[in-house]
Motif scaffolding. Structure first.
Motif, PDB file in Angstrom:
ATOM      1  N   ARG A 187       0.421  -0.950  -0.063  1.00 61.27           N
ATOM      2  CA  ARG A 187      -0.205  -0.046  -0.434  1.00 61.27           C
ATOM      3  C   ARG A 187       0.838   1.055   0.361  1.00 61.27           C
ATOM      4  O   ARG A 187       0.285   2.589  -0.896  1.00 61.27           O
ATOM      5  CB  ARG A 187      -1.024   0.255   1.323  1.00 61.27           C
ATOM      6  CG  ARG A 187      -2.121  -1.039   0.727  1.00 61.27           C
ATOM      7  CD  ARG A 187      -3.141  -0.512   2.296  1.00 61.27           C
ATOM      8  NE  ARG A 187      -2.656  -0.358   3.793  1.00 61.27           N
ATOM      9  CZ  ARG A 187      -2.855  -1.412   4.237  1.00 61.27           C
ATOM     10  NH1 ARG A 187      -2.870  -2.892   3.673  1.00 61.27           N
ATOM     11  NH2 ARG A 187      -2.094  -1.190   5.063  1.00 61.27           N
ATOM     12  N   LEU A 188       2.396   1.433   1.042  1.00 57.30           N
ATOM     13  CA  LEU A 188       2.737   2.253   1.038  1.00 57.30           C
ATOM     14  C   LEU A 188       3.311   2.538  -0.437  1.00 57.30           C
ATOM     15  O   LEU A 188       3.364   3.424  -1.157  1.00 57.30           O
ATOM     16  CB  LEU A 188       3.549   2.261   1.705  1.00 57.30           C
ATOM     17  CG  LEU A 188       3.478   2.667   3.154  1.00 57.30           C
ATOM     18  CD1 LEU A 188       4.792   2.008   4.503  1.00 57.30           C
ATOM     19  CD2 LEU A 188       3.256   3.939   3.832  1.00 57.30           C
ATOM     20  N   VAL A 189       4.137   1.683  -0.930  1.00 56.72           N
ATOM     21  CA  VAL A 189       3.731   2.331  -2.539  1.00 56.72           C
ATOM     22  C   VAL A 189       3.643   2.304  -3.616  1.00 56.72           C
ATOM     23  O   VAL A 189       3.858   3.347  -4.399  1.00 56.72           O
ATOM     24  CB  VAL A 189       5.385   0.701  -2.894  1.00 56.72           C
ATOM     25  CG1 VAL A 189       5.417   0.461  -4.313  1.00 56.72           C
ATOM     26  CG2 VAL A 189       5.443  -0.488  -1.916  1.00 56.72           C
ATOM     27  N   ARG A 190       1.970   1.481  -3.235  1.00 55.06           N
ATOM     28  CA  ARG A 190       1.565   1.878  -4.317  1.00 55.06           C
ATOM     29  C   ARG A 190       0.970   3.617  -3.975  1.00 55.06           C
ATOM     30  O   ARG A 190       0.473   4.467  -5.109  1.00 55.06           O
ATOM     31  CB  ARG A 190       0.607   1.507  -4.509  1.00 55.06           C
ATOM     32  CG  ARG A 190       0.141   0.051  -5.215  1.00 55.06           C
ATOM     33  CD  ARG A 190      -0.495  -0.942  -5.345  1.00 55.06           C
ATOM     34  NE  ARG A 190      -0.131  -2.427  -5.736  1.00 55.06           N
ATOM     35  CZ  ARG A 190      -0.763  -3.119  -5.890  1.00 55.06           C
ATOM     36  NH1 ARG A 190      -1.872  -3.542  -5.024  1.00 55.06           N
ATOM     37  NH2 ARG A 190       0.131  -3.993  -6.782  1.00 55.06           N
ATOM     38  N   GLU A 191       0.778   4.302  -2.427  1.00 53.63           N
ATOM     39  CA  GLU A 191       0.007   5.570  -2.594  1.00 53.63           C
ATOM     40  C   GLU A 191       1.450   6.603  -2.570  1.00 53.63           C
ATOM     41  O   GLU A 191       1.238   7.716  -2.345  1.00 53.63           O
ATOM     42  CB  GLU A 191       0.145   5.287  -1.093  1.00 53.63           C
ATOM     43  CG  GLU A 191      -1.294   4.779  -0.590  1.00 53.63           C
ATOM     44  CD  GLU A 191      -1.557   4.156   0.653  1.00 53.63           C
ATOM     45  OE1 GLU A 191      -1.068   4.970   1.726  1.00 53.63           O
ATOM     46  OE2 GLU A 191      -2.657   3.832   1.100  1.00 53.63           O
TER      47      GLU A 191
ATOM     48  N   ALA B 115      11.633   5.116  -2.483  1.00 49.52           N
ATOM     49  CA  ALA B 115      12.622   5.980  -1.631  1.00 49.52           C
ATOM     50  C   ALA B 115      13.745   6.487  -1.678  1.00 49.52           C
ATOM     51  O   ALA B 115      14.361   5.614  -0.716  1.00 49.52           O
ATOM     52  CB  ALA B 115      12.022   6.578  -0.509  1.00 49.52           C
ATOM     53  N   GLY B 116      14.117   5.059  -2.164  1.00 51.19           N
ATOM     54  CA  GLY B 116      15.390   4.812  -2.571  1.00 51.19           C
ATOM     55  C   GLY B 116      15.943   3.746  -1.793  1.00 51.19           C
ATOM     56  O   GLY B 116      17.024   2.847  -1.756  1.00 51.19           O
ATOM     57  N   GLU B 117      15.491   3.090  -1.337  1.00 54.43           N
ATOM     58  CA  GLU B 117      15.039   1.268  -0.409  1.00 54.43           C
ATOM     59  C   GLU B 117      14.708   0.544  -1.809  1.00 54.43           C
ATOM     60  O   GLU B 117      13.585   0.380  -1.502  1.00 54.43           O
ATOM     61  CB  GLU B 117      14.240   0.882   0.166  1.00 54.43           C
ATOM     62  CG  GLU B 117      14.533   2.650   1.521  1.00 54.43           C
ATOM     63  CD  GLU B 117      15.640   2.195   2.118  1.00 54.43           C
ATOM     64  OE1 GLU B 117      16.555   1.221   2.658  1.00 54.43           O
ATOM     65  OE2 GLU B 117      16.030   3.157   2.971  1.00 54.43           O
TER      66      GLU B 117
ATOM     67  N   THR C  28       8.112  -7.547   6.919  1.00 51.72           N
ATOM     68  CA  THR C  28       8.223  -6.520   8.819  1.00 51.72           C
ATOM     69  C   THR C  28       9.503  -5.770   7.962  1.00 51.72           C
ATOM     70  O   THR C  28       9.581  -4.617   8.405  1.00 51.72           O
ATOM     71  CB  THR C  28       8.925  -7.587  10.072  1.00 51.72           C
ATOM     72  OG1 THR C  28       7.190  -7.748  10.319  1.00 51.72           O
ATOM     73  CG2 THR C  28       9.171  -6.360  10.697  1.00 51.72           C
ATOM     74  N   VAL C  29      10.478  -6.396   7.811  1.00 49.60           N
ATOM     75  CA  VAL C  29      11.524  -5.860   7.304  1.00 49.60           C
ATOM     76  C   VAL C  29      11.190  -4.582   5.946  1.00 49.60           C
ATOM     77  O   VAL C  29      11.195  -3.111   6.105  1.00 49.60           O
ATOM     78  CB  VAL C  29      13.160  -6.412   7.597  1.00 49.60           C
ATOM     79  CG1 VAL C  29      13.782  -6.007   6.344  1.00 49.60           C
ATOM     80  CG2 VAL C  29      13.421  -7.894   7.972  1.00 49.60           C
ATOM     81  N   ALA C  30      10.765  -5.295   5.300  1.00 52.06           N
ATOM     82  CA  ALA C  30      10.331  -4.343   4.476  1.00 52.06           C
ATOM     83  C   ALA C  30       9.310  -2.733   4.517  1.00 52.06           C
ATOM     84  O   ALA C  30       9.613  -1.984   4.019  1.00 52.06           O
ATOM     85  CB  ALA C  30       9.410  -5.345   2.804  1.00 52.06           C
ATOM     86  N   LEU C  31       8.534  -4.000   5.122  1.00 55.08           N
ATOM     87  CA  LEU C  31       7.449  -2.202   5.558  1.00 55.08           C
ATOM     88  C   LEU C  31       8.440  -1.318   6.404  1.00 55.08           C
ATOM     89  O   LEU C  31       8.119  -0.287   5.804  1.00 55.08           O
ATOM     90  CB  LEU C  31       6.023  -2.706   6.497  1.00 55.08           C
ATOM     91  CG  LEU C  31       5.402  -1.562   7.178  1.00 55.08           C
ATOM     92  CD1 LEU C  31       4.986  -0.662   6.415  1.00 55.08           C
ATOM     93  CD2 LEU C  31       4.523  -2.200   8.367  1.00 55.08           C
ATOM     94  N   ASP C  32       9.403  -2.021   7.314  1.00 54.39           N
ATOM     95  CA  ASP C  32      10.578  -0.695   8.008  1.00 54.39           C
ATOM     96  C   ASP C  32      11.641  -0.011   7.558  1.00 54.39           C
ATOM     97  O   ASP C  32      10.938   1.293   7.136  1.00 54.39           O
ATOM     98  CB  ASP C  32      10.872  -1.974   8.946  1.00 54.39           C
ATOM     99  CG  ASP C  32      10.594  -2.152   9.817  1.00 54.39           C
ATOM    100  OD1 ASP C  32       9.932  -1.861  10.350  1.00 54.39           O
ATOM    101  OD2 ASP C  32      11.074  -3.520  10.498  1.00 54.39           O
TER     102      ASP C  32
ATOM    103  N   GLY D 106      10.418   8.537   5.195  1.00 58.23           N
ATOM    104  CA  GLY D 106      10.288   9.327   6.511  1.00 58.23           C
ATOM    105  C   GLY D 106       9.091   8.924   7.437  1.00 58.23           C
ATOM    106  O   GLY D 106       8.141  10.551   8.210  1.00 58.23           O
ATOM    107  N   ILE D 107       8.377   7.810   7.404  1.00 63.46           N
ATOM    108  CA  ILE D 107       7.316   7.750   7.915  1.00 63.46           C
ATOM    109  C   ILE D 107       8.044   6.846   9.419  1.00 63.46           C
ATOM    110  O   ILE D 107       8.272   6.745   9.341  1.00 63.46           O
ATOM    111  CB  ILE D 107       6.446   6.882   7.126  1.00 63.46           C
ATOM    112  CG1 ILE D 107       5.339   7.515   6.498  1.00 63.46           C
ATOM    113  CG2 ILE D 107       5.423   6.697   8.591  1.00 63.46           C
ATOM    114  CD1 ILE D 107       4.791   6.594   5.416  1.00 63.46           C
TER     115      ILE D 107
END
Length: 155
Positions: free
Chosen positions: A11-15, A59-61, A142-146, A153-154
């Motif tokens: 979701r974060l990637v798509r948003e 974001a560069g990750e 969990t690691v990907a989300l972190d 910057g969340i």
């Protein structure tokens, strides 16, 4: 654990389209072919990532997935096979991103949990086993989300 975090990561990637690039989801047959080539079974949260995004940078990750170009399977397959050949990385590890210091974030498929998840370690060039590696987290999701939260910057 794992799948919920992987869903949140996707979701974060798509948003965040201005800060994300992704290849598009992979088919089950591409995922199965990658598993056969690597001789492993991917953890459930990593399979979810592959189905939904395929491969991405947020974001560069950067996170290696599966990209098929000109009939060649790139990304996690070529990176992992290259590391196994050039550094002797154990065959149960799957490298899914560089750590920026010469090592690689890896999924240790020899330690699959009952939920179908594998722990994440940083495997450094010159290491001989996952036990010599740095433990990062319980699962890919969990690691990907972190990583995505850090890059975006969340808190």
């Amino acid at each position: 654990m794992g799948i919920r975090e992987a869903e949140h990561f996707v979701r974060l990637v798509r948003e965040n389209p201005d800060e994300s690039i992704f290849a598009g989801g992979c088919s089950e047959s591409d995922i199965a072919q990658a598993e056969r080539r690597l001789g492993v079974t991917f953890p459930e949260s990593y399979r979810y990532f592959l189905r939904e995004l395929g491969d991405c940078d947020v974001a560069g990750e950067e996170i290696y997935g599966i990209v098929v170009r000109d009939g060649r399977m790139l990304g996690v397959v070529t990176e992992t096979l290259d590391l196994r050949e050039s550094t002797g990385m154990p065959s149960h590890l799957v490298a899914f991103r560089p750590d920026g210091m010469g090592g690689y974030f890896t999924l240790d498929t020899s330690e699959m949990s009952a939920e179908g998840e594998a722990p994440v370690y940083v495997w450094g060039v010159g290491a001989h086993s996952a036990t010599e590696s740095e433990y990062i987290g319980t699962d890919f999701g969990t690691v990907a989300l972190d990583l995505a939260k850090r890059g975006l910057g969340i808190a």
